[in-house]
Design an enzyme around this catalytic site. Structure first.
Site, PDB file in Angstrom:
ATOM      1  N   ASN A  79     -10.359  -2.837   2.387  1.00 13.48           N
ATOM      2  CA  ASN A  79     -10.015  -2.857   0.960  1.00 13.48           C
ATOM      3  C   ASN A  79     -11.277  -2.662   0.136  1.00 13.48           C
ATOM      4  O   ASN A  79     -12.389  -2.687   0.679  1.00 13.48           O
ATOM      5  CB  ASN A  79      -9.414  -4.216   0.592  1.00 13.48           C
ATOM      6  CG  ASN A  79      -7.926  -4.323   0.915  1.00 13.48           C
ATOM      7  OD1 ASN A  79      -7.245  -3.320   1.115  1.00 13.48           O
ATOM      8  ND2 ASN A  79      -7.427  -5.537   0.961  1.00 13.48           N
TER       9      ASN A  79
ATOM     10  N   HIS B   2      -3.845   1.041  12.435  1.00 13.68           N
ATOM     11  CA  HIS B   2      -3.570  -0.161  13.231  1.00 13.68           C
ATOM     12  C   HIS B   2      -4.890  -0.828  13.625  1.00 13.68           C
ATOM     13  O   HIS B   2      -5.779  -0.171  14.162  1.00 13.68           O
ATOM     14  CB  HIS B   2      -2.770   0.244  14.477  1.00 13.68           C
ATOM     15  CG  HIS B   2      -2.621  -0.859  15.486  1.00 13.68           C
ATOM     16  ND1 HIS B   2      -2.464  -2.182  15.125  1.00 13.68           N
ATOM     17  CD2 HIS B   2      -2.580  -0.834  16.851  1.00 13.68           C
ATOM     18  CE1 HIS B   2      -2.363  -2.918  16.221  1.00 13.68           C
ATOM     19  NE2 HIS B   2      -2.435  -2.130  17.270  1.00 13.68           N
TER      20      HIS B   2
ATOM     21  N   HIS C 244       0.828  -1.219   0.000  1.00 12.06           N
ATOM     22  CA  HIS C 244       0.000   0.000   0.000  1.00 12.06           C
ATOM     23  C   HIS C 244       0.862   1.269   0.000  1.00 12.06           C
ATOM     24  O   HIS C 244       0.497   2.277   0.613  1.00 12.06           O
ATOM     25  CB  HIS C 244      -0.965   0.033   1.200  1.00 12.06           C
ATOM     26  CG  HIS C 244      -1.973  -1.074   1.193  1.00 12.06           C
ATOM     27  ND1 HIS C 244      -3.237  -0.952   0.674  1.00 12.06           N
ATOM     28  CD2 HIS C 244      -1.901  -2.350   1.647  1.00 12.06           C
ATOM     29  CE1 HIS C 244      -3.904  -2.090   0.818  1.00 12.06           C
ATOM     30  NE2 HIS C 244      -3.100  -2.947   1.396  1.00 12.06           N
TER      31      HIS C 244
ATOM     32  N   TYR D 253       0.638  -4.161  12.218  1.00 15.45           N
ATOM     33  CA  TYR D 253       0.501  -2.731  11.896  1.00 15.45           C
ATOM     34  C   TYR D 253       1.298  -1.826  12.818  1.00 15.45           C
ATOM     35  O   TYR D 253       1.758  -0.768  12.395  1.00 15.45           O
ATOM     36  CB  TYR D 253      -0.989  -2.340  11.839  1.00 15.45           C
ATOM     37  CG  TYR D 253      -1.632  -2.882  10.576  1.00 15.45           C
ATOM     38  CD1 TYR D 253      -1.851  -4.236  10.425  1.00 15.45           C
ATOM     39  CD2 TYR D 253      -1.970  -2.047   9.529  1.00 15.45           C
ATOM     40  CE1 TYR D 253      -2.405  -4.752   9.270  1.00 15.45           C
ATOM     41  CE2 TYR D 253      -2.535  -2.548   8.359  1.00 15.45           C
ATOM     42  CZ  TYR D 253      -2.746  -3.900   8.243  1.00 15.45           C
ATOM     43  OH  TYR D 253      -3.272  -4.399   7.094  1.00 15.45           O
TER      44      TYR D 253
HETATM   45 FE1  HDE Z   1      -2.580  -4.762   5.442  1.00 17.54          FE
HETATM   46  N1  HDE Z   1      -0.778  -3.992   5.929  1.00 17.54           N
HETATM   47  N2  HDE Z   1      -1.949  -6.604   5.985  1.00 17.54           N
HETATM   48  N3  HDE Z   1      -4.330  -5.622   4.754  1.00 17.54           N
HETATM   49  N4  HDE Z   1      -3.205  -3.013   4.795  1.00 17.54           N
HETATM   50  C1  HDE Z   1      -0.403  -2.712   5.792  1.00 17.54           C
HETATM   51  O1  HDE Z   1       0.718  -1.441   7.420  1.00 17.54           O
HETATM   52  C2  HDE Z   1      -0.855  -6.846   6.713  1.00 17.54           C
HETATM   53  C3  HDE Z   1      -4.680  -6.929   4.876  1.00 17.54           C
HETATM   54  C4  HDE Z   1      -4.454  -2.688   4.344  1.00 17.54           C
HETATM   55  O2  HDE Z   1      -3.143   3.503   4.011  1.00 17.54           O
HETATM   56  C5  HDE Z   1       0.925  -2.417   6.432  1.00 17.54           C
HETATM   57  O3  HDE Z   1       1.134   0.738   7.810  1.00 17.54           O
HETATM   58  C6  HDE Z   1      -0.784  -8.241   7.076  1.00 17.54           C
HETATM   59  C7  HDE Z   1      -6.090  -7.102   4.651  1.00 17.54           C
HETATM   60  C8  HDE Z   1      -4.508  -1.307   3.984  1.00 17.54           C
HETATM   61  O4  HDE Z   1      -1.580   3.316   5.539  1.00 17.54           O
HETATM   62  C9  HDE Z   1       1.306  -3.756   7.068  1.00 17.54           C
HETATM   63  C10 HDE Z   1      -1.881  -8.809   6.498  1.00 17.54           C
HETATM   64  C11 HDE Z   1      -6.566  -5.842   4.392  1.00 17.54           C
HETATM   65  C12 HDE Z   1      -3.238  -0.809   4.255  1.00 17.54           C
HETATM   66  C13 HDE Z   1       0.150  -4.636   6.647  1.00 17.54           C
HETATM   67  C14 HDE Z   1      -2.606  -7.777   5.833  1.00 17.54           C
HETATM   68  C15 HDE Z   1      -5.449  -4.942   4.455  1.00 17.54           C
HETATM   69  C16 HDE Z   1      -2.457  -1.887   4.767  1.00 17.54           C
HETATM   70  C17 HDE Z   1       1.937  -1.793   5.518  1.00 17.54           C
HETATM   71  C18 HDE Z   1      -2.280 -10.272   6.523  1.00 17.54           C
HETATM   72  C19 HDE Z   1      -8.003  -5.437   4.039  1.00 17.54           C
HETATM   73  C20 HDE Z   1      -2.752   0.602   4.005  1.00 17.54           C
HETATM   74  C21 HDE Z   1       2.085  -0.369   5.953  1.00 17.54           C
HETATM   75  C22 HDE Z   1      -2.684 -10.721   7.756  1.00 17.54           C
HETATM   76  C23 HDE Z   1      -8.959  -5.764   5.051  1.00 17.54           C
HETATM   77  C24 HDE Z   1      -2.964   1.465   5.194  1.00 17.54           C
HETATM   78  C25 HDE Z   1       1.287  -0.252   7.130  1.00 17.54           C
HETATM   79  C26 HDE Z   1      -2.523   2.887   4.891  1.00 17.54           C
HETATM   80  C27 HDE Z   1      -1.131  -1.769   5.189  1.00 17.54           C
HETATM   81  C28 HDE Z   1       0.102  -5.919   7.045  1.00 17.54           C
HETATM   82  C29 HDE Z   1      -3.793  -8.043   5.109  1.00 17.54           C
HETATM   83  C30 HDE Z   1      -5.599  -3.540   4.212  1.00 17.54           C
HETATM   84  C31 HDE Z   1       2.645  -4.307   6.699  1.00 17.54           C
HETATM   85  C32 HDE Z   1       0.305  -8.915   7.878  1.00 17.54           C
HETATM   86  C33 HDE Z   1      -6.879  -8.414   4.724  1.00 17.54           C
HETATM   87  C34 HDE Z   1      -5.690  -0.548   3.429  1.00 17.54           C
HETATM   88  O5  HDE Z   1       1.343  -3.665   8.452  1.00 17.54           O
END
Ligand code: HDE
Length: 753
Positions: A203, A395, A131, A418
């Site tokens: 999402n 978070h 993202h 997060y």
């Molecule tokens: Fe994320 N995801 N994600 N994700 N995600 C991040 O956090 C993660 C997942 C989503 O505009 C990271 O600050 C794991 C689902 C959005 O700042 C990180 C898993 C959904 C955003 C991270 C998922 C999301 C992130 C990277 C699997 C939809 C952007 C930078 C368990 C429900 C937020 C950060 C923004 C961002 C980890 C799966 C949505 C690495 C480990 C499912 C919208 O922490």
């Protein structure tokens, strides 16, 4: 907003310097940078910094621990009229380093040079690991009160208004990648509630690739550019992606959503959002329900065509970001309704046979209605992109009382990730003190010190129990609305690395999605799979994915196989008997056209009064008119936003032809390749291309007066969605009606049912 004195000073300077021309060109469409038009000469009269643009917002001026400071938002930016060092000493010269004589060498004692260069050297922080590419905006959420029975969250009480910051994003690309790539979009909302910040990190696709967070590095490593050459950027059309999703078949549901039109949204404003996981809501009585969050856009769900997405990637890689900010600046505030699907909190945690802990499954809206609980309006753009959009940190553990988590194994892993990722990205554990992340609730934690500590904590006893600080901070009870983890019973079970058996069904809901699509949407899905797999090098990967498609639907598989020049395999799993969910389709309903872009082709020698009238009518209808003329500047007193050379059909949702302009002097291939091969034509060839492209992207096209000749020359007159009218007003009315359905799909009869 009133114009401030400094802005007035600059405006006056502009008038003196450039006379009437600057005035006439002062853009009245969104997007012009700066809050006052610049003068031709460099301004030299010292004055305070210009105010932000009227549509710009900023984080509230709170202390790092959440108290209101009462300081105006502008107090956070730069102060005073004069250039200073970072320690506030005024400077006379920032253009020359301090040298031993004009020919040097540069002296080590030049602290201003060193400060300027050192700070510059450290301006970048790591981009988000996923993202990375995104755009954010401020807004307000107003609760309907309809969720009060199921959650005690204060911000969901009737009429309660809560400040929010929303960040939209793509997943795979780097910070500088194009907006319109085929990908999932992030939809992350920070609600600054007075009971603590609530982050709903969702999402635009309601399911995820994986069921367990432990697979997240795997799917992302597969989707990101190949590690050896670091290509392709922001794409899923490559071998490692398809290698993974065809082996790890629980990814097939999310993948078909990506291959559908949902993977290429028209705008952030036309995207649905989903919390994906099932959450647990707790009411005042301590009763719980399970719930899924949905964002429903006021403008409906609407996508680009694939060719548009590709062209825009080159012509305007910032298309979605620009669209979001221009819409807010124009006053066409993007809006969504927040809704919840509610399920009884039973020990099985299932509903209508769907395991609610499985994030690769939806519950069709026809089985559990999405109940609206509030309205989100985005009404302010950021004042500083880095300070706000880049530094915002979401978070999943930012939960207010009344909203709790479930055992969804994907959600559980996210609760760890997060915070962890911000430690590297934002340089330490105090990221909640960065202005955009500061809670709007009183903070009294016992966390201390660390890099970039902004709070000046008083007292001597950041521990509990204590008597030295009089026992403060005290635990809150029910009366103080404490967050209480819902006391859910955890089944006694052996420790295992395993999923429940219900997670094993990887195909029935993929088939449900496919069966719910209209024929034209199915065509797009076939096209997307064929394109993406066609870009893979390895035959084995294509064959393996075709096998997955065979398990989804034989027609889909056959059509893609034909495009790839491969035989279509037989299914290896029984095809599920599914009931389509019409709510999944984007086609067949009508939506408002607020904030849509209407291109108006102008002939400087044509009906300019008519153009003026139509332009006003477009504004009045809440849309944005963009004049497209043979040359820049002004036509009939109206500012030209695009010339035939700079404009391209993909920027407009509909096109109106007010004339049939003769070829302009630059309508030659040597000056503009869009002019095509030299062929004598009565109309500028770029106008013909504009209409051709609009037609094949299923857009409404309208013409009146001399403009009708263009339709005839392109050969589209009389075809569906092409309107000829007696006046501009009539043409606009007909086109606006067509835009309600988003596109004129009947132009292209589908080959699949
Ligand atoms: Fe994320 N995801 N994600 N994700 N995600 C991040 O956090 C993660 C997942 C989503 O505009 C990271 O600050 C794991 C689902 C959005 O700042 C990180 C898993 C959904 C955003 C991270 C998922 C999301 C992130 C990277 C699997 C939809 C952007 C930078 C368990 C429900 C937020 C950060 C923004 C961002 C980890 C799966 C949505 C690495 C480990 C499912 C919208 O922490």
């Amino acid at each position: 907003m009133e114009t401030s004195k400094p802005a007035e000073a600059v405006k006056n300077a502009v008038k003196t310097a450039s006379g009437k021309i600057a005035d006439a060109l002062t853009p009245d469409v969104p997007g012009a940078p700066g809050s006052a038009p610049p003068s031709v000469e460099e301004p030299t009269t010292p004055h305070d910094p210009l105010p932000p643009k009227p549509e710009q917002g900023a984080p509230q001026t709170r202390t790092p621990t959440g108290a209101e400071t009462g300081v105006p938002a502008t107090a956070k930016g730069q102060q005073g009229a004069y250039l200073t060092t970072a320690n506030g000493a005024r400077l006379r010269d920032t253009d020359h380093s301090l040298k031993a004589g004009p020919r040097g060498p540069v002296l080590l004692q030049d602290h201003h040079l060193r400060e300027k260069i050192t700070h510059f050297d450290h301006e970048r922080i790591p981009e988000r690991v996923v993202h990375a590419r995104g755009a954010g905006a401020h807004g307000v959420f107003t609760a309907y009160g309809t969720a009060e029975a199921v959650t005690r969250a204060g911000f969901l009480k009737k009429g309660r208004e809560t400040d929010v910051f929303v960040r939209f994003s793509t997943v795979l690309g780097s910070r500088g990648s194009a907006d319109t790539v085929r990908d999932t979009r992030g939809f992350a909302t920070k609600f600054y509630t007075d009971e603590g910040t609530f982050d709903l990190v969702g999402n635009n696709i309601p399911v995820f690739f994986i069921q367990d967070a432990i697979k997240f590095p795997d799917i992302i490593h597969a989707g990101k550019p190949h590690p050896d050459r670091e290509i392709p950027q922001a794409q899923s059309a490559h071998d490692t992606f398809w290698d993974f999703v065809s082996l790890h078949t629980e990814a097939q549901h999310h993948t078909i959503w990506n291959m559908s039109d949902r993977g290429i949204p028209r705008s952030y404003r036309t995207m649905e959002g989903f919390g994906v996981h099932t959450f647990r809501l707790v009411n005042e009585a301590g009763e719980t329900v399970l719930a899924k969050f949905h964002w429903k856009p006021k403008l409906g769900v609407h996508s680009l065509t694939w060719e548009e997405a590709q062209l825009i990637g080159g012509i305007d890689p910032d298309f979605h970001r620009r669209d979001l900010y221009d819409a807010i600046e124009a006053g066409a505030y993007p809006e969504w309704e927040l809704g919840i699907q509610v399920f009884p909190d039973t020990p099985e945690e299932t509903f209508a046979g769907v395991d609610l802990l499985d994030p690769t499954k939806i519950v069709p809206e026809e089985l559990a209605e999405v109940q609206p609980i509030g309205r989100l309006v985005l009404n302010r753009t950021p004042t500083n992109f880095f300070a706000e959009t880049e530094q915002v940190a979401f978070h999943l553990g930012h939960l207010p009382p009344g909203i709790d988590v479930t055992n969804d194994p994907l959600l559980q892993g996210r609760l760890f990730s997060y915070v962890d990722t911000q430690l590297t990205r934002l340089g330490g554990p105090n990221f909640t003190q960065i202005p955009i992340n500061r809670p709007h609730a009183a903070v009294n934690d016992m966390l201390r010190d660390g890099f970039h500590q902004h709070a000046v904590h008083a007292g001597v006893a950041p521990y509990r129990p204590n008597s030295l600080d009089g026992g403060n901070p005290f635990p809150a009870g029910d009366a103080e609305h404490a967050f209480v983890d819902a006391p859910v019973t955890v089944a006694q079970a052996p420790k295992v690395r395993a999923n429940p058996a219900s997670f094993d069904d990887h195909y029935s809901q993929v088939r449900l999605f496919w069966s719910s699509m209209s024929p034209v949407e199915k065509e797009h899905i076939i096209r997307a799979y064929t394109f993406e797999l066609g870009k893979c090098y390895h035959q084995a990967i294509k064959e393996r994915q075709l096998q997955c498609l065979a398990n989804i639907d034989p027609v889909l598989c056959e059509q893609v196989a034909t495009g790839l020049g491969l035989p279509a395999p037989q299914p290896t799993e029984p095809l599920a008997d599914v009931t389509p969910s019409p709510a999944l389709s984007q086609v067949g309903r009508e939506w408002p056209s607020d904030g849509r872009m209407v291109g108006i082709v102008v002939d400087p020698d044509g009906d300019l009064d008519g153009v003026d009238e139509v332009r006003r009518a477009v504004f009045a209808a809440g849309m944005v008119p963009l004049l497209i003329a043979p040359h820049g500047g002004v036509v009939g007193g109206m500012p030209v936003q695009r010339t035939f050379a700079t404009g391209r059909s993909v920027e407009f949702d509909a096109v109106l032809l007010a004339g049939a302009p003769a070829p302009a002097p630059d309508a030659v291939p040597a000056r503009d390749a869009k002019a095509g091969t030299p062929a004598p034509a009565a109309v500028d060839p770029r106008v013909l291309l504009l209409v051709e492209e609009s037609w094949r992207h299923a857009k409404a096209v309208g013409a009146w007066g001399a403009g009708v000749a263009v339709l005839e020359q392109v050969g589209v007159a009389g075809t569906p969605g092409v309107v000829t009218a007696g006046s501009g007003a009539e043409a606009l009315a007909a086109v606006q009606q067509l835009m309600a359905a988003h596109r004129v799909w009947e132009r292209f009869p589908a080959t699949v049912a």
